[in-house]
Scaffold this active site. Sequence first.
Site, PDB file in Angstrom:
ATOM      1  N   ASP A 281       3.976  42.299  13.566  1.00 44.46           N
ATOM      2  CA  ASP A 281       4.136  42.316  15.065  1.00 44.46           C
ATOM      3  C   ASP A 281       2.495  42.069  15.323  1.00 44.46           C
ATOM      4  OD1 ASP A 281       5.144  42.419  17.457  1.00 44.46           O
ATOM      5  OD2 ASP A 281       5.232  44.772  17.548  1.00 44.46           O
TER       6      ASP A 281
ATOM      7  N   HIS B  11       3.670   1.059   3.031  1.00 45.90           N
ATOM      8  CA  HIS B  11       3.538  -0.005   4.272  1.00 45.90           C
ATOM      9  C   HIS B  11       3.076  -0.995   3.531  1.00 45.90           C
ATOM     10  CE1 HIS B  11      -0.424   2.094   4.407  1.00 45.90           C
ATOM     11  NE2 HIS B  11      -0.659   0.881   4.815  1.00 45.90           N
TER      12      HIS B  11
ATOM     13  N   ASP C 204       0.046  -3.941   4.305  1.00 48.55           N
ATOM     14  CA  ASP C 204      -1.050  -4.738   5.065  1.00 48.55           C
ATOM     15  C   ASP C 204      -1.099  -6.231   4.999  1.00 48.55           C
ATOM     16  OD1 ASP C 204      -2.240  -1.882   5.774  1.00 48.55           O
ATOM     17  OD2 ASP C 204      -2.713  -1.723   3.616  1.00 48.55           O
TER      18      ASP C 204
ATOM     19  N   LYS D 196       8.192  41.263   8.555  1.00 50.20           N
ATOM     20  CA  LYS D 196       7.728  40.181   9.711  1.00 50.20           C
ATOM     21  C   LYS D 196       6.608  41.226  10.478  1.00 50.20           C
ATOM     22  CE  LYS D 196       9.448  37.745  13.612  1.00 50.20           C
ATOM     23  NZ  LYS D 196       8.015  38.464  14.533  1.00 50.20           N
TER      24      LYS D 196
ATOM     25  N   HIS E  88       0.913  -1.125  -0.080  1.00 48.76           N
ATOM     26  CA  HIS E  88       0.205   0.050  -0.093  1.00 48.76           C
ATOM     27  C   HIS E  88       0.743   1.059   0.081  1.00 48.76           C
ATOM     28  CE1 HIS E  88      -3.681   2.057   1.798  1.00 48.76           C
ATOM     29  NE2 HIS E  88      -3.586   2.550   0.888  1.00 48.76           N
TER      30      HIS E  88
ATOM     31  N   GLU F  75       9.679  45.286  13.007  1.00 50.34           N
ATOM     32  CA  GLU F  75      10.203  44.385  13.964  1.00 50.34           C
ATOM     33  C   GLU F  75      10.910  43.541  13.282  1.00 50.34           C
ATOM     34  OE1 GLU F  75       8.462  40.720  15.610  1.00 50.34           O
ATOM     35  OE2 GLU F  75       7.905  42.042  17.316  1.00 50.34           O
TER      36      GLU F  75
END
Length: 832
Positions: A240, A50, A52, A238, A44, A375
């Site tokens: 604040d 993985h 099954d 950025k 699968h 900032e």
Amino acid sequence: MAKLGTYQKKRDFSKTSEPSAADKSTSKGSKGKKKKLIFTIQRHHATRLHYDFRLEVDGVLKSWAVPKGPSLNPKDRRLAVQVEDHPIDYADFEGTIPKGNYGAGTVIVFDHGAYNFLEAKDEKEFLKNLEAGSIKFSLSGKIFKGEFALVRMKNDEENQWLLIKHKDKYATDQSFDAEDLVTKGVKQAGQDFKKKAPTKTKESTKLIDEQKQELQSPMLSKLATDLPLEQGWLYEKKFDGFRALCSIKKGKVELISRNGNKLTKKYPSLIKALTAISHDVVLDGEIVIEDKQNKPYFQFLASGEPIDKKLNLVYYVFDALFLNGVDLQSYSLLERKEILQLLFKKIETEHIQLVEPFSLEANKLIAHAEKSHWEGIMAKRADSTYQAGKRSSAWLKVKLRQTQEAIICGYTEPQGGRSKFGALVLGINRADGLHYIGNCGTGFNEEMLKDLHAEFSKITTETKPFPKEEKVAKEAQVTWLKPELVCDVYYSEWTADQHLRHPVFKGLRTDKKADQVEIETKNDLIMENDDQKEKQKELTFGKKKVSLTNLQKIYWPEEKISKGDMLNYYETIAPFILPYLKDKPISMHRFPNGIDQQSFFQKDVEPGQLPEWIKTTEVYSKSTDKHIDYMLCNDEASLLYIANLGSIEINPWLSTYKIPEKPQFAVLDLDPNGADFTEVKAVALTVKAIIDKINLPGYIKTSGSTGLHIYFNVNQKYDYDIVRDFVQLIAELAQQKHENTTSLIRDPKKRKGLIYLDYLQNKQGQTIAAPYSVRPKPGATVSAPLTWKEINDKLDIKDFDIFNMLERVKVNDPWSTIWKDTVDLKKALAML
């Protein structure tokens, strides 16, 4: 079928070709004959590849997901996670489960056949054994034949089992990987499916519902000292404010803070404005209160609406995670930005603003940001995917003004004309608990003093939240608070005793939980243009001169980390690493052209070809029947000389050349050998429990690669044989507690998938990466000393690198007491 209710609920059979539990099952046997029970193994290729493993029992397929696939080697104890029961008709299912559906991916039948019970006399008894947690059976497949067992693991997770092959004529002692038996075409089909974008559908809400948890975990940035200057980066302001994800689904709008709190009622103006978006979408952005000149007023955010009429409430949108059922997180940032531009083309509201990247050059942008009193600046890789809940170096933030989140742990009495309180007592989480970082008495106005004091009255306590021995300024005047409220402060620098200098209150952070508050370090890459980098330099240490060459050479190609970055790290970390190297012969692992090019080990050096000030020692080698000249590394000059040779790792002996037969340290090396790191941490904690019972001081560090090292300061009292026997005993006791996941066998082929408890490191001439040594691994990781409290779910070896280690150890050296904590093996053995 009640047994298959979970199976039915997880699937929409109008969209997937998987068999419905309501369908009439096909008989696998013939009339009049006893039907043989079947097994099937399906490959699968979903989000994670993985296998099954399914057994027919009680009219259904009992099912387990096996991440590494079943094995024919009895030494491979494969983890098998029990999942919901499947209908019998699922045994033959092959095909594609479309994206947007549970288990989306490609499925093929890898092996199938009949099976028989080994111990149970009938199906009823077999089912009873299954419920008890242990079944044994024999498979008759094309690939998997012979005896197997499924055993439930003894832990808190009842769905975790081990799938084990018994020793019989069908078993193999060779390395076994199911993927070796899969054709290239099947593998390629799974890979192609994962790359393919999902198809847009009218019913898109299911995908968003499945990703609901993601809404509480936005992608996070790392702190950097400089903007990256090379091409491929986008720059943004950025903001604040408060980070928030926005979910719009069928016209219903939700705003969710970074820690999962709903902000819908706090900012009704934003909710109303966001209804202008007529699509199902998940957005990422920042809520800001600012004036007409875009000056932010962070302190007003915690109160929510209403706000002053002269101020604006704005949701600045800079990213999108989903749109109309399509998961955009695997798209590049540039593609997501283009989608946002189309989405916002016809949306006009002052409360919702799209964040556009700046076209200015980095140096001009910094000047503009400083002039505008920002900032900071965000730098994001244009090709980066969205990594929900992760702090990624693909997003960097450069602060123009230092800020730090802190926990309010108390307040002092007011003085002079001040009302309510004088200063806040601030704390921060470190690896070993909550610690004091200073008092903050500025940044408040009268209204803030009143509002904060009202909050404090709800959480007063008699208990000091810091260690008793930790001194707090004006402690006699302090009213203690439960450490629950979080604030932001500006500061100028950290002092030598790890306190904030000149903290100024910025505002409360209602979007952040106290347990999330830690010191923010500059833990990202410092990237410069190659033309701007020094190519070589000479350092002087008294009469010793060290030439550092090829500084611009890239040693870590993917991250563009240079040799100069590595040497700068060793120069600054020298006071911390040198005590572990003193008088110990050094083995070099040299990477002259970087970690992905050819490397070689070197022990023997030619003293005549070294600078006169480099010390060496002659050691007789029994294996080669000759004398070897080893380098010693007792000072900063020697350390940099060795590193400049391309020796990324610094690997010392455990003993000194003066007493070579008696080690300074004993070591237990926990080598995962492919095992899950979670189990490695569990084994380490078992060792900790063992040594605590005998009052034996032990210290732990990351290997910097995949494992953990546990050190004991035996202080040159015992020879290697005694030390090795003692560490072997500790390893054996730990192995008894983890017999299914650990091994004492040295041969890697005979312990594949098992954690190797390596006590044989304790041998004269054996070397191991020193504490604080760099490793030739992705990200320029470092072998990092830890506190035992750090051995928890959050621990990740990749979090410790050459860019954050110095700040970490300056704030808190986890091994500061190792030199005093010497081991008395005689007493320890008497208590075992």
